[in-house]
Structures are given as structure tokens and as C-alpha cells.
Design an enzyme around this catalytic site. Structure first.
Site, PDB file in Angstrom:
ATOM      1  N   GLU A  41       0.835  -1.207   0.000  1.00 15.51           N
ATOM      2  CA  GLU A  41       0.000   0.000   0.000  1.00 15.51           C
ATOM      3  C   GLU A  41       0.872   1.260   0.000  1.00 15.51           C
ATOM      4  OE1 GLU A  41      -2.359   2.482   3.376  1.00 15.51           O
ATOM      5  OE2 GLU A  41      -2.275   0.305   3.602  1.00 15.51           O
ATOM      6  N   ASP A  45       0.781   3.863  -3.163  1.00 14.60           N
ATOM      7  CA  ASP A  45       0.365   5.251  -2.967  1.00 14.60           C
ATOM      8  C   ASP A  45       1.294   6.206  -3.715  1.00 14.60           C
ATOM      9  OD1 ASP A  45      -1.090   7.444  -1.420  1.00 14.60           O
ATOM     10  OD2 ASP A  45       0.963   7.741  -0.736  1.00 14.60           O
ATOM     11  N   ASN A 114      -7.053   1.125   0.310  1.00 14.88           N
ATOM     12  CA  ASN A 114      -5.711   0.600   0.583  1.00 14.88           C
ATOM     13  C   ASN A 114      -5.397  -0.608  -0.300  1.00 14.88           C
ATOM     14  OD1 ASN A 114      -5.485   2.550   2.547  1.00 14.88           O
ATOM     15  ND2 ASN A 114      -5.881   1.172   4.254  1.00 14.88           N
ATOM     16  N   GLU A 117      -4.346   0.518  -3.774  1.00 17.14           N
ATOM     17  CA  GLU A 117      -2.946   0.969  -3.768  1.00 17.14           C
ATOM     18  C   GLU A 117      -1.996  -0.221  -3.730  1.00 17.14           C
ATOM     19  OE1 GLU A 117      -3.401   5.350  -1.645  1.00 17.14           O
ATOM     20  OE2 GLU A 117      -2.989   3.604  -0.378  1.00 17.14           O
TER      21      GLU A 117
END
Length: 226
Positions: A41, A45, A114, A117
Site C-alpha cells: 500500500e 500510494d 488501501n 494501492e
């Protein structure tokens, strides 16, 4: 997880994994295993932010930095990612612990965002930056078409700050009032203090950020700016 099920998810995503373990890892919440998706994650991101920033730079050559920043924030925020996850029916593929399953974690915005990502990072690790860029831009194709560079409205906190600065007032001070609920399903109450106003402005939201935005919006209304 059943190979047929994984094949169906990959079709939704638009990418077939060479190392399917990466995808399984991306779908695993920390409540289900110590081998969870939080590191993926973190990587995903940053990859998403870079690719969206690059796309905005090329799509809108006349837009200034502030405008691009606001558009990027809209495109990478949690509810946008959760919408993408819902388009993939991602919730039913997530590996959650029993507690999260019972509390509806498979449809919780933060968990879905999440996981998206983490999937981005897993595609990158399974292929390269060019492939993951192509996949992300495919996911966002219709969203880019709907973006209006002249109609991107600043968020309430930004509007409040700019208004106060234009009047040479001090910036607002936000503080947490109360937090209700379990750790995975909290409601925040935020107080906003503004010089010149005797009362505190109150905001409520499912996260501190959302509650602060709500408080700022209420402040703008109280100041008769909006």
C-alpha cells in the site's frame, strides 16, 4: 484462493500476473495475516500519485500547480479509490480476519482504497512502471474525461484559510472534541476556533480530515462567505 476466482479478478483489473502471489498479498488485510498488504500500500500510494501527476501535467498544459494539486487530490483520495474497487467488486476478493468480516470490512472505504494501492504496487513489482501506468490510466480514463480544469473547487479548509488571509486574520485552529465508536468505525468531532468569533465551529466526520473539512464549511457559512 480459487484460481478461477483469481482469473476473474485479473480480468476486472485488466492485468494478468506472472507471480500470482503478489496479487494474493495485495488482497490480504493485516487482520488476516502477518503477511499483509501495508508495505505494498505504501509503495502503491507513491506510484499512483506520480502517475496521476504526470498525466495531469500532460493533459492540462495551461493549468498551474495549485490546480493540478487539487485535481490530483480528487483523483487519488480514498473515496475515489474505493469507487474503483467497487467497480472491480474487490470487496469479495479481500482476505480479512473474522473480526473485520463481521464488522463489514469488505465494504469499508479505507480498506478498499488501501487494497487498490496495494494492487498498483503488486502490478509494478510483477512488471514495470510503464505497464502499471497503462493500467492506471485505463482505470481513470472516464474520470479524466469528466475532470473540468476550470471548475475544480478548492476544499473548505483551503477556502477558509484563503479568506482569513485576505482579511489579515489569524489562521483557524482545529482541535479534536470527541471520538466515538470502535477503532475501525470511528466518528470524529472537531472544533474550529477563529479569531473574532466567540463560538467554536463544529465539524463531524468519519475521519479527522473529513471532520475538519466539515468544520471549515460551517465556518464559511457562519462568516457568510458562502
Amino acid at each position: 484462493m480459487n484460481p478461477i476466482v483469481m482469473k476473474k479478478l485479473q480480468k476486472f483489473i485488466g492485468y494478468t500476473f506472472t507471480n500470482i502471489t503478489l496479487l494474493k498479498h495485495a488482497l490480504t488485510h493485516r487482520s488476516a495475516s502477518s503477511q499483509h498488504n501495508e508495505r505494498l500500500e505504501f509503495l502503491g500510494d507513491s506510484i499512483l500519485s506520480f502517475i496521476i501527476a504526470k498525466a495531469l501535467y500532460h493533459h492540462f498544459p495551461k493549468m498551474n500547480e495549485g490546480g493540478m494539486s487539487r485535481m490530483r487530490a480528487t483523483l487519488v483520495r480514498g473515496n475515489t479509490l474505493a469507487e474503483i474497487a467497487t467497480e472491480f467488486s474487490l470487496g469479495k476478493y479481500l482476505q480479512l480476519g473474522q473480526g473485520e468480516k463481521k464488522s463489514g470490512g469488505f465494504k469499508r472505504e479505507s480498506i478498499l482504497a488501501n487494497a487498490i494501492e496495494a494492487i498498483i504496487a503488486s502490478i509494478f513489482l510483477d512488471s514495470n512502471i510503464y505497464t502499471v501506468e497503462r493500467i492506471i490510466l485505463y482505470w481513470y480514463k472516464n474520470r479524466f474525461k469528466k475532470m473540468n480544469p476550470t471548475g475544480t473547487k478548492k476544499d473548505p479548509k483551503t477556502r477558509l484559510q484563503e479568506y482569513l488571509q485576505s482579511k489579515h486574520f489569524s489562521l483557524p485552529i482545529y482541535s479534536i472534541g470527541q471520538i466515538y465508536g470502535e477503532a475501525h468505525n470511528q466518528i470524529f468531532t472537531i472544533y474550529c476556533k477563529i479569531d473574532g468569533l466567540s463560538e467554536l465551529l463544529i465539524g463531524i466526520g468519519a475521519s479527522r480530515r473529513k471532520a475538519e473539512q466539515d468544520a471549515a464549511q460551517n465556518a464559511l457559512i457562519r462568516l457568510e462567505v458562502e
